[in-house]
Design an enzyme around this catalytic site. Structure first.
Site, PDB file in Angstrom:
ATOM      1  N   SER A   9       0.837  -1.199   0.000  1.00  0.00           N
ATOM      2  CA  SER A   9       0.000   0.000   0.000  1.00  0.00           C
ATOM      3  C   SER A   9       0.872   1.249   0.000  1.00  0.00           C
ATOM      4  CB  SER A   9      -0.903   0.004   1.231  1.00  0.00           C
ATOM      5  OG  SER A   9      -1.589   1.237   1.289  1.00  0.00           O
ATOM      6  N   MET A  38      -9.255   8.520  -1.115  1.00  0.00           N
ATOM      7  CA  MET A  38     -10.232   8.912  -0.080  1.00  0.00           C
ATOM      8  C   MET A  38     -10.822  10.266  -0.433  1.00  0.00           C
ATOM      9  SD  MET A  38      -7.890   8.010   3.223  1.00  0.00           S
ATOM     10  CE  MET A  38      -6.877   6.536   3.204  1.00  0.00           C
ATOM     11  N   HIS A  67      -8.334   1.287  -4.452  1.00  0.00           N
ATOM     12  CA  HIS A  67      -9.298   1.154  -3.360  1.00  0.00           C
ATOM     13  C   HIS A  67      -9.984   2.501  -3.172  1.00  0.00           C
ATOM     14  CE1 HIS A  67      -9.707   0.316   1.288  1.00  0.00           C
ATOM     15  NE2 HIS A  67     -10.866   0.401   0.680  1.00  0.00           N
ATOM     16  N   ASP A 179      -7.237  -5.716   4.341  1.00  0.00           N
ATOM     17  CA  ASP A 179      -6.521  -4.438   4.340  1.00  0.00           C
ATOM     18  C   ASP A 179      -6.562  -3.810   5.731  1.00  0.00           C
ATOM     19  OD1 ASP A 179      -5.452  -1.967   3.723  1.00  0.00           O
ATOM     20  OD2 ASP A 179      -7.019  -1.393   2.300  1.00  0.00           O
TER      21      ASP A 179
HETATM   22  C1  DX5 Z   1      -6.448   2.341   5.145  1.00  0.00           C
HETATM   23  C2  DX5 Z   1      -5.960   1.892   3.803  1.00  0.00           C
HETATM   24  C3  DX5 Z   1      -4.895   0.864   3.828  1.00  0.00           C
HETATM   25  C4  DX5 Z   1      -3.640   1.276   4.557  1.00  0.00           C
HETATM   26  C5  DX5 Z   1      -3.165   0.079   5.318  1.00  0.00           C
HETATM   27  O1  DX5 Z   1      -7.670   2.960   5.004  1.00  0.00           O
HETATM   28  O2  DX5 Z   1      -7.028   1.369   3.029  1.00  0.00           O
HETATM   29  O3  DX5 Z   1      -4.587   0.367   2.542  1.00  0.00           O
HETATM   30  O4  DX5 Z   1      -2.605   1.730   3.731  1.00  0.00           O
HETATM   31  O5  DX5 Z   1      -2.100   0.444   6.109  1.00  0.00           O
HETATM   32  P1  DX5 Z   1      -1.372  -0.516   7.139  1.00  0.00           P
HETATM   33  O6  DX5 Z   1      -0.915  -1.723   6.371  1.00  0.00           O
HETATM   34  O7  DX5 Z   1      -0.302   0.337   7.679  1.00  0.00           O
HETATM   35  O8  DX5 Z   1      -2.419  -0.889   8.172  1.00  0.00           O
HETATM   36 ZN    ZN Z   2      -6.591   0.275   1.131  1.00  0.00          ZN
END
Ligand code: DX5
Ligand code: ZN
Length: 219
Positions: A9, A38, A67, A179
């Site tokens: 990610s 987002m 995403h 995720d």
């Molecule tokens: C959070 C994102 C994730 C995030 C995960 O809303 O959708 O993809 O990057 O981060 P880690 O692996 O640090 O929990």
């Molecule tokens: Zn994500």
């Protein structure tokens, strides 16, 4: 146990370092790059922009796993499909009824990309099962969407198990992705539960030896 893939990610990476981070994970053999989008309405803040995606896209040849954590997913999906996304995942919670969800997923498929649906930690897994026959991927959120570096919510494991059972029972090819909070402890638990793709941000990138961390996730 079945093969598991890691989708790094980019949220855990400083925008100035995209190239070197991507080079490193590509060398390790990843098949997906996870790109988090987002908006203010769905999350309360923004993350990456179309411009960021335009920069990232030519940096690799693997699947762009987009995403969408946004309130109007189709509007974003249209643009990301045009820009070369391979898989576009929308949130179940972004749309207010199943008819709108089916319409949105089918419309995204018509854009010529793969489509996914994601559920937040508080959404019961039963809500997403009726969509599994039309999507390519189901994304189980194991943290509240919005930020990297949060702790894994263990209830996600049961959701993964239930999706896995449903997929097996109905002989579907739908991939299960998880995720949030994935590390060397939670990754193997998700794998035992039947996950196919582990999204990993801070665990992978906030460490000098990415290779060692990657190997802990796939071994
Ligand atoms: C959070 C994102 C994730 C995030 C995960 O809303 O959708 O993809 O990057 O981060 P880690 O692996 O640090 O929990
Ligand atoms: Zn994500």
């Amino acid at each position: 146990m079945k093969q598991v893939y890691v989708a790094p990610s980019l949220l855990a990476v400083n925008k100035n370092n995209f190239k070197s981070a991507i080079d490193q994970v590509i060398q390790l053999g990843v098949k997906y790059i996870h790109f988090d989008v987002m908006d203010e309405e769905f999350i309360g803040h923004t993350s990456f922009s179309f411009e960021d995606f335009k920069k990232v896209k030519p940096m690799h040849q693997v699947n762009n796993d987009v995403h969408l954590m946004v309130a109007k997913p189709y509007e974003y999906a249209k643009e990301y499909a045009k820009l070369g996304a391979d898989i576009i995942t929308i949130h179940y919670e972004a749309l207010k009824d199943d008819s709108l969800r089916f319409d949105c997923l089918n419309a995204i498929k018509k854009l010529g990309v793969k489509v996914g649906i994601s559920i937040k930690p508080k959404t019961p897994v039963e809500k997403v099962l009726p969509f599994l026959h039309i999507v390519d991927l189901v994304l189980v959120m194991s943290v509240e969407p919005g930020l990297g570096g949060q702790s894994f919510i263990p209830e996600a494991l049961d959701k993964i198990r239930k999706c896995h059972e449903y997929i097996e029972l109905n002989k579907l090819k739908t991939l299960i992705e998880v995720d949030g909070g994935i590390n060397e402890t939670t990754g193997p638990l998700c794998r035992e539960a039947g996950v196919d793709v582990l999204v990993a941000g801070s665990y992978l990138f906030n460490h000098e030896d990415i290779k060692e961390r990657y190997q802990k996730l796939v071994k």
